[in-house]
Design a protein around this motif. Structure first.
Motif: not given
Ligand code: NAD
Length: 473
Positions: A76, A149, A151, A192, A231-234, A236, A255, A257, A294, A313, A330
């Motif tokens: 992370r 990978p 966050y 992946r 919440q969080g369009l990353g 996951v 949502a 940030p 948010s 959260q 997620g």
């Molecule tokens: P990421 O960095 O790709 O995406 C996270 C998104 O959340 C970002 O776009 C960020 O801007 C947004 N964000 C942050 N704070 C926010 C808020 N307060 N409100 C709204 N959006 C917000 O990260 P990721 O890899 O998608 O990981 C997200 C979560 O999933 C983490 O808890 C991570 O541990 C978990 N996770 C990830 C994986 C993986 O394969 N990447 C696997 C299992 C669990």
């Protein structure tokens, strides 16, 4: 069981959930303590010279459990990260791997930076130095500890890690298996990138297929028409939203940030992403209402809430106002113990992180196997299968007089390629694991929720490993 401490740290939250489940297992206290403890915690600092001058960067790698090797868990990049958080995430990895029968102990790593504040070249330098620090202490290696990978990191960082590790281990044949989540060109595996989100979808689909469970929540069976908010369009969140939308759900809220948007008629996830790329924000998306902030997404009107950003959260502060019937975790640790107590009283179904986001580590496992075997899945069998299916089609045509169209032939006489096999393995894993923990949950009325059932399942499996090693016979 009620929360004594009002504000537990993330690791204390995980430990609380462990203890809540441990009482149902009957294992001796000593064994439970061995399972619960973090085996190795490596904290380090290194100097870094950016365009702004010298600074000291903090990094961690926590190996929670060595009951199986290698250990596995993401890295992370976040300014907020601290040791407690990395320990909590490493512990969750141990239980997660056990639930989905992926043969690893749990681990997690972190670098305390906001990657957006550095140039790509600087992020590369930091990543390579972080990797060198892991190598120095034997905290990385195909049979030791395999990052992935999380966050703030993605395939790019994983490629740098693999390259640095390989440079330090010349001539070793399995170096690419030292990290997963790599790009295809660096030994990655198809599927992946989207695996965690796809796993969230498979898990949700399975949970919603139970008529009895859905009736208890006042919902209809199946995903069709279910309103979801993310919440969080990353990585996951985006993929979970995308697959759920394709599976019949209506995405009503998103949502990031900078804020949150809501439209009861539905939002197109790719449209939202494009809008953000063009304007720098999800706000003012055509047809949607901007919410006050948010965090409002957590309280919006929807059937399924998918927190996919960070931990802590849903807390005692906002849980009373959560309107979703299902929380699909997620993210890791998005619901605190105190928040969950309120949700459970409201009869909300929480599908826990230790099960629901296990798709990532499942496909990482497939990538690791691919790297160790040095052959792409499907390479040996695909054409053989296609030829066999084609022979079968011809035999059917001869026997029946029917002629299959080209389109039918393409569907029926299709040999499995890498992506087919990865997705099939992921689907099988997510369905089996859900059935296992749900059965446990329903078998004993005293088991209060799915998270507790997940922890029981994990603790029992890890206990067997220790018993097999001759420790705690
Ligand atoms: P990421 O960095 O790709 O995406 C996270 C998104 O959340 C970002 O776009 C960020 O801007 C947004 N964000 C942050 N704070 C926010 C808020 N307060 N409100 C709204 N959006 C917000 O990260 P990721 O890899 O998608 O990981 C997200 C979560 O999933 C983490 O808890 C991570 O541990 C978990 N996770 C990830 C994986 C993986 O394969 N990447 C696997 C299992 C669990």
């Amino acid at each position: 069981m009620s929360t004594k401490k009002p504000h537990l740290s993330f690791f204390e939250n995980v430990s609380f959930n462990f203890e809540k489940a441990a009482v149902f297992t009957g294992h001796p206290r000593g064994l439970l303590d061995v399972i619960k403890a973090c085996n190795s915690v490596y904290a380090f600092q290194f100097p870094f010279r950016s365009q702004r001058g010298y600074e000291v960067i903090s990094g961690w790698r926590v190996e929670h459990s060595h009951h199986k090797l290698p250990v596995k868990g993401g890295i992370r990049y976040s300014e907020q990260v601290d040791e407690d958080e990395v320990k909590a995430l490493a512990a969750l990895m141990t239980y997660k791997c056990a639930i989905v029968d992926v043969p690893y102990g749990g681990a997690k790593g972190a670098v305390k930076i906001d990657p957006k504040k550095y140039t790509p070249h600087e992020v590369e330098q930091i990543t390579r130095r972080y990797t060198a620090e892991l190598i120095k202490k034997n905290f990385i290696g195909p049979g030791v500890d395999v990052p992935a990978p999380d966050y703030g990191t993605g395939p790019r960082e994983m490629a740098w890690i693999a390259d640095t590790y390989t440079a330090f281990h010349p001539g070793q044949i399995d170096t690419l298996a030292c990290v997963t989540g790599k790009p295809m060109s660096s030994g990655g595996i198809q599927g992946r990138m989207e695996a965690t989100g796809r796993g969230v979808f498979f898990g949700l689909r399975e949970a919603c297929s139970g008529k009895e469970d859905m009736e208890t929540l006042g919902l209809s069976k199946g995903l069709e028409g279910k309103r979801i908010a993310v919440q969080g369009l990353g990585n996951v969140g985006y993929h979970a939203a995308k697959f759920c939308q394709e599976g019949g759900c209506v995405l009503v809220g998103v949502a990031m940030p900078e804020g949150a948007i809501y439209n009861p008629k539905g939002l197109d996830v790719d449209g939202v992403v494009k809008h953000r790329q063009e304007t720098g924000s999800i706000l003012n998306f055509p047809g949607a209402t901007n919410l006050a902030n948010s965090a409002e997404i957590l309280e919006c009107e929807c059937d399924i809430l998918i927190p996919a950003a960070l931990e802590n959260q849903i807390t005692e502060a906002n849980a009373p106002r959560v309107r979703a019937k299902i929380i699909a975790e997620g993210a890791n640790g998005p619901t605190t113990v105190a928040g969950e107590e309120i949700l459970l009283k409201k009869k909300v179904m929480v599908i826990p992180d230790i099960y629901l986001n296990a798709g990532g580590v499942t496909v990482s496992y497939f990538e690791w196997l691919k790297n160790l075997s040095h052959v792409r899945f499907g390479r040996m069998g695909k054409r053989f299968e296609e030829t066999a299916f084609e022979k079968m089609l011809r035999a059917v045509e001869t026997a029946t007089g029917k002629t299959f169209s080209e389109a039918e032939r393409r569907v029926i006489a299709h040999g499995a390629d890498e992506l087919d096999l990865v997705n099939s393995g992921l689907e099988e894993t997510m369905i089996n694991a859900y059935c296992n923990i749900r059965e446990l949950w329903k078998r004993d009325r005293k088991i209060p929720d799915l998270r507790t059932a997940g922890f029981i399942s994990a603790i029992n499996k890890i206990a067997v490993s220790y018993e097999e090693m001759g420790i705690f016979p």
